[in-house]
Design a protein around this motif. Structure first.
Motif, PDB file in Angstrom:
ATOM      1  N   LEU A 103      -0.873   1.650  -6.207  1.00  0.00           N
ATOM      2  CA  LEU A 103       0.260   2.573  -6.133  1.00  0.00           C
ATOM      3  C   LEU A 103       0.359   3.190  -4.737  1.00  0.00           C
ATOM      4  O   LEU A 103       1.447   3.259  -4.153  1.00  0.00           O
ATOM      5  CB  LEU A 103       0.105   3.672  -7.181  1.00  0.00           C
ATOM      6  N   ILE A 104      -0.780   3.634  -4.187  1.00  0.00           N
ATOM      7  CA  ILE A 104      -0.778   4.219  -2.845  1.00  0.00           C
ATOM      8  C   ILE A 104      -0.353   3.182  -1.813  1.00  0.00           C
ATOM      9  O   ILE A 104       0.445   3.466  -0.910  1.00  0.00           O
ATOM     10  CB  ILE A 104      -2.178   4.775  -2.505  1.00  0.00           C
ATOM     11  N   GLU A 105      -0.867   1.965  -1.949  1.00  0.00           N
ATOM     12  CA  GLU A 105      -0.511   0.900  -1.006  1.00  0.00           C
ATOM     13  C   GLU A 105       0.994   0.652  -1.007  1.00  0.00           C
ATOM     14  O   GLU A 105       1.612   0.524   0.052  1.00  0.00           O
ATOM     15  CB  GLU A 105      -1.246  -0.391  -1.371  1.00  0.00           C
ATOM     16  N   GLN A 106       1.581   0.597  -2.199  1.00  0.00           N
ATOM     17  CA  GLN A 106       3.013   0.321  -2.302  1.00  0.00           C
ATOM     18  C   GLN A 106       3.864   1.451  -1.749  1.00  0.00           C
ATOM     19  O   GLN A 106       5.013   1.237  -1.351  1.00  0.00           O
ATOM     20  CB  GLN A 106       3.389   0.055  -3.768  1.00  0.00           C
ATOM     21  N   LYS A 107       3.315   2.666  -1.729  1.00  0.00           N
ATOM     22  CA  LYS A 107       4.047   3.818  -1.209  1.00  0.00           C
ATOM     23  C   LYS A 107       4.060   3.853   0.322  1.00  0.00           C
ATOM     24  O   LYS A 107       4.853   4.583   0.919  1.00  0.00           O
ATOM     25  CB  LYS A 107       3.435   5.122  -1.727  1.00  0.00           C
ATOM     26  N   ILE A 108       3.177   3.091   0.951  1.00  0.00           N
ATOM     27  CA  ILE A 108       3.108   3.069   2.414  1.00  0.00           C
ATOM     28  C   ILE A 108       4.171   2.122   2.948  1.00  0.00           C
ATOM     29  O   ILE A 108       4.175   0.933   2.611  1.00  0.00           O
ATOM     30  CB  ILE A 108       1.712   2.625   2.900  1.00  0.00           C
ATOM     31  N   LYS A 109       5.061   2.636   3.767  1.00  0.00           N
ATOM     32  CA  LYS A 109       6.132   1.814   4.311  1.00  0.00           C
ATOM     33  C   LYS A 109       5.574   0.719   5.204  1.00  0.00           C
ATOM     34  O   LYS A 109       4.669   0.958   5.990  1.00  0.00           O
ATOM     35  CB  LYS A 109       7.126   2.676   5.100  1.00  0.00           C
ATOM     36  N   ARG A 110       6.131  -0.478   5.059  1.00  0.00           N
ATOM     37  CA  ARG A 110       5.729  -1.636   5.859  1.00  0.00           C
ATOM     38  C   ARG A 110       4.234  -1.956   5.716  1.00  0.00           C
ATOM     39  O   ARG A 110       3.594  -2.381   6.664  1.00  0.00           O
ATOM     40  CB  ARG A 110       6.062  -1.410   7.338  1.00  0.00           C
ATOM     41  N   HIS A 111       3.705  -1.711   4.518  1.00  0.00           N
ATOM     42  CA  HIS A 111       2.267  -1.937   4.355  1.00  0.00           C
ATOM     43  C   HIS A 111       1.901  -3.403   4.572  1.00  0.00           C
ATOM     44  O   HIS A 111       0.814  -3.719   5.054  1.00  0.00           O
ATOM     45  CB  HIS A 111       1.788  -1.453   2.983  1.00  0.00           C
ATOM     46  N   GLU A 112       2.830  -4.322   4.245  1.00  0.00           N
ATOM     47  CA  GLU A 112       2.531  -5.738   4.464  1.00  0.00           C
ATOM     48  C   GLU A 112       2.340  -6.022   5.950  1.00  0.00           C
ATOM     49  O   GLU A 112       1.434  -6.766   6.340  1.00  0.00           O
ATOM     50  CB  GLU A 112       3.667  -6.624   3.923  1.00  0.00           C
ATOM     51  N   LYS A 113       3.195  -5.447   6.788  1.00  0.00           N
ATOM     52  CA  LYS A 113       3.102  -5.671   8.226  1.00  0.00           C
ATOM     53  C   LYS A 113       1.841  -5.037   8.813  1.00  0.00           C
ATOM     54  O   LYS A 113       1.218  -5.579   9.728  1.00  0.00           O
ATOM     55  CB  LYS A 113       4.352  -5.132   8.927  1.00  0.00           C
ATOM     56  N   ILE A 114       1.489  -3.846   8.298  1.00  0.00           N
ATOM     57  CA  ILE A 114       0.272  -3.188   8.780  1.00  0.00           C
ATOM     58  C   ILE A 114      -0.954  -4.018   8.410  1.00  0.00           C
ATOM     59  O   ILE A 114      -1.866  -4.222   9.227  1.00  0.00           O
ATOM     60  CB  ILE A 114       0.150  -1.763   8.197  1.00  0.00           C
ATOM     61  N   GLU A 115      -0.976  -4.531   7.170  1.00  0.00           N
ATOM     62  CA  GLU A 115      -2.100  -5.355   6.731  1.00  0.00           C
ATOM     63  C   GLU A 115      -2.192  -6.635   7.554  1.00  0.00           C
ATOM     64  O   GLU A 115      -3.294  -7.075   7.924  1.00  0.00           O
ATOM     65  CB  GLU A 115      -1.957  -5.670   5.243  1.00  0.00           C
ATOM     66  N   LYS A 116      -1.041  -7.226   7.866  1.00  0.00           N
ATOM     67  CA  LYS A 116      -1.025  -8.429   8.694  1.00  0.00           C
ATOM     68  C   LYS A 116      -1.563  -8.122  10.091  1.00  0.00           C
ATOM     69  O   LYS A 116      -2.352  -8.898  10.654  1.00  0.00           O
ATOM     70  CB  LYS A 116       0.402  -8.972   8.789  1.00  0.00           C
ATOM     71  N   ALA A 117      -1.136  -6.983  10.649  1.00  0.00           N
ATOM     72  CA  ALA A 117      -1.608  -6.592  11.980  1.00  0.00           C
ATOM     73  C   ALA A 117      -3.118  -6.351  11.986  1.00  0.00           C
ATOM     74  O   ALA A 117      -3.812  -6.719  12.942  1.00  0.00           O
ATOM     75  CB  ALA A 117      -0.867  -5.339  12.454  1.00  0.00           C
ATOM     76  N   LEU A 118      -3.644  -5.742  10.926  1.00  0.00           N
ATOM     77  CA  LEU A 118      -5.088  -5.513  10.831  1.00  0.00           C
ATOM     78  C   LEU A 118      -5.851  -6.827  10.724  1.00  0.00           C
ATOM     79  O   LEU A 118      -6.954  -6.966  11.256  1.00  0.00           O
ATOM     80  CB  LEU A 118      -5.405  -4.628   9.624  1.00  0.00           C
ATOM     81  N   ASN A 119      -5.249  -7.793  10.050  1.00  0.00           N
ATOM     82  CA  ASN A 119      -5.874  -9.103   9.935  1.00  0.00           C
ATOM     83  C   ASN A 119      -5.890  -9.841  11.267  1.00  0.00           C
ATOM     84  O   ASN A 119      -6.878 -10.469  11.640  1.00  0.00           O
ATOM     85  CB  ASN A 119      -5.131  -9.965   8.906  1.00  0.00           C
TER      86      ASN A 119
END
Length: 230
Positions: A103-119
Motif C-alpha cells: 500500500l505504501i509503495e503504491q502511494k509513492i508517485k513514480r515508484h516504478e521509475k524510482i525502483e528502476k533507477a535504484l536497480n
C-alpha cells in the motif's frame, strides 16, 4: 490581453508557503531552545527531520551566537539524518511483500521509475535524491523495499547529506556573519532572505535532478509532485 500562467503561479506559491512554514518552525524552535538550552542539539536534530532547511538555519543562528560550534552542528545533523533514514530503510525492508508495504509503495508517485533507477544506478539515485524536496524519503523507503545493500545505502546517503549541507551551511554562515553586529531580530529577518534564495534554488534544481535520474514522465514531468485534481 494578459495570459495567466497557472502552473507558474502554483510553483511560486509553493515556494512562498514553504518559506512561511520555515519561518514559523524557526521562531518556535528558537523560543524552545531559549527556555531549554540543554535540549538545543536534540531540537536541531528533530527540526532537521521535520524540515531540513529550518534545522540548518537554526544551527547557523546558534553558531553566530557562539552557543555551538560548526563541527558540533554538522556532527549532530549528519548523525540524526543517517539514524532516521536507516530506520525508514529498515521499515521498507521489513514491509516488503506485506499488504501495508505494498500500500505504501503504491502511494509513492513514480515508484516504478524510482525502483528502476535504484536497480540501474543506486549510488547516483541515493546521493542526488537528497537534494530534491519531498523525494528523498520515498527513495529511502524504496531502498529498503528493494533491499539495496545497507552499507552502500549509508555510504551514498552520507555523500548526499554532505553535498546538501555543503550547499546550505556555508551560504547561511556567510550571510549571518556578513551582517556584522546587528541585532538578533534584524539578523533573523535578513537571513530569511537568504533562506528564500536557497529554497528557490532547491525547487529550481528539482526538475533537473528528476530528469537526470529519469523519474519524469514524457509530457508531465513538471507535475511530478502535484496532486491529481478530482
Amino acid at each position: 490581453k494578459i495570459t495567466i500562467n497557472a502552473p507558474g503561479i502554483a510553483y511560486h506559491k509553493n515556494i512562498l508557503m514553504y518559506n512561511m512554514r520555515m519561518g514559523n518552525i524557526v521562531e518556535t524552535a528558537l523560543l524552545w531552545i531559549a527556555s531549554h538550552p540543554a535540549l538545543k542539539f536534540g531540537t536541531i536534530g528533530a527540526i532537521t527531520e521535520i524540515q531540513g532547511e529550518s534545522g540548518v538555519l537554526i544551527g547557523t543562528l546558534l553558531i553566530r551566537r557562539g552557543e555551538i560550534k560548526v563541527w558540533e552542528f554538522l556532527s549532530v545533523v549528519i548523525a540524526v539524518i543517517l539514524a532516521y533514514e536507516s530506520l525508514v530503510y529498515l521499515l521498507g525492508r521489513a514491509l516488503r511483500n506485506t499488504p501495508l508495504g505494498t500500500l505504501i509503495e503504491q502511494k509513492i508517485k513514480r515508484h516504478e521509475k524510482i525502483e528502476k533507477a535504484l536497480n540501474e544506478n543506486a549510488p547516483k539515485t541515493l546521493a542526488l535524491s537528497r537534494l530534491v524536496i519531498y523525494l528523498s524519503l520515498a527513495v529511502v523507503f524504496l531502498s529498503g523495499w528493494m533491499r539495496v545493500n545497507y552499507f552502500q545505502f549509508v555510504r551514498y546517503r552520507f555523500v548526499g547529506i554532505i553535498t546538501w549541507l555543503g550547499i546550505m551551511t556555508p551560504f547561511f554562515l556567510l550571510f549571518a556573519y556578513s551582517v556584522g553586529g546587528r541585532g538578533e531580530e534584524w539578523v533573523i529577518r535578513e537571513i530569511f532572505s537568504a533562506a528564500l534564495i536557497i529554497v528557490i534554488f532547491l525547487f529550481g534544481i528539482k526538475h533537473a535532478v528528476i530528469e537526470w535520474l529519469g523519474f519524469g514522465g514524457e509530457k508531465k514531468r513538471r507535475r511530478f509532485f502535484r496532486r491529481k485534481k478530482d
